[in-house]
Design an enzyme around this catalytic site. Sequence first.
Site, short mmCIF file in Angstrom:
data_model
loop_
_atom_site.label_atom_id
_atom_site.label_comp_id
_atom_site.label_asym_id
_atom_site.label_seq_id
_atom_site.Cartn_x
_atom_site.Cartn_y
_atom_site.Cartn_z
N ASN A 100 0.86 -1.18 0.00
CA ASN A 100 0.00 0.00 0.00
C ASN A 100 0.90 1.23 0.00
OD1 ASN A 100 -2.22 1.68 0.17
ND2 ASN A 100 -2.88 1.00 2.20
N THR A 101 0.36 2.35 -0.44
CA THR A 101 1.13 3.59 -0.33
C THR A 101 0.46 4.50 0.67
OG1 THR A 101 -0.05 4.78 -2.07
CG2 THR A 101 1.83 3.45 -2.75
N HIS A 102 1.28 5.29 1.34
CA HIS A 102 0.78 6.25 2.30
C HIS A 102 1.40 7.61 1.98
CE1 HIS A 102 -0.63 8.06 5.89
NE2 HIS A 102 0.59 8.23 6.39
N ASP A 134 0.47 -4.78 6.98
CA ASP A 134 0.27 -5.66 8.13
C ASP A 134 -1.06 -5.27 8.78
OD1 ASP A 134 0.77 -3.37 9.57
OD2 ASP A 134 2.67 -4.04 10.42
C1 GRF Z 1 -2.88 8.57 -2.52
O1 GRF Z 1 -2.09 9.68 -2.18
C2 GRF Z 1 -2.79 7.49 -1.49
O2 GRF Z 1 -1.53 7.35 -0.92
C3 GRF Z 1 -3.79 7.99 -0.47
O3 GRF Z 1 -4.82 8.57 -1.21
C4 GRF Z 1 -4.36 8.90 -2.48
C5 GRF Z 1 -5.16 8.10 -3.49
O4 GRF Z 1 -5.01 8.60 -4.75
N1 GRF Z 1 -4.19 6.93 0.40
P1 GRF Z 1 -5.48 7.86 -6.07
O5 GRF Z 1 -6.87 7.29 -5.83
O6 GRF Z 1 -4.49 6.77 -6.40
O7 GRF Z 1 -5.49 8.94 -7.08
#
Ligand code: GRF
Length: 194
Positions: A100-102, A134
């Site tokens: 996941n990205t944060h 996790d």
């Molecule tokens: C991203 O910055 C992500 O990390 C966060 O919300 C945003 C989602 O953007 N949780 P998208 O839907 O991929 O444009």
Amino acid sequence: MSGAGTNLQALLVACGDPAYGAQVVAVGADRDGIDGLRRAADERVPTFIERVADHPDRDAWDAALTDKVAAYAPDLVVLAGFMKLAGPLFLRRFAGRTVNTHPALSPSFPGMHGPRDALAYGVKITGATLFVVDEGVDSGPIVAQVAVPVAAGDDEHSLHERIKVGEHQMLVESVGRMVREGFTLDDRSVRFGT
Ligand code: GRF
């Protein structure tokens, strides 16, 4: 995926080049009518929707989502802009291969409002973190991070948009390496290669 799907879009563009070495086998969302689903459909990638509200409880949603994703036998699950916590069944089934990205530099500012919280704290540098999911909130082992300066006059939107530029590059580069080279997970350490 839960919304605009710009992270997904970055992956779809990358996957258009055979040399990238990865393919998006399916895109799932927890709601309908969002741009991310349209982006996937435009690329003829199979899509599915699994809404919490369509299930008697969160466990039933977790089970249904797990089955839907498992049906595509993914090597890697990318929660790109997915704004819900994955359930325990999902996490067990795809343990160690869900990322996941944060939009913050972990471990700072976990949760739904990374850019807002970073601004409120007054940091001069923030960024984005790609991590192996996790059971915690944005707490898993870190795959990659990108630093993004906070500009004078930034508001939440302008900062988040600038973070997303770096976030997309980080996601594309790291997911490509994870798929092409493999990766190892040792406690909190994530390394590319096997
Ligand atoms: C991203 O910055 C992500 O990390 C966060 O919300 C945003 C989602 O953007 N949780 P998208 O839907 O991929 O444009």
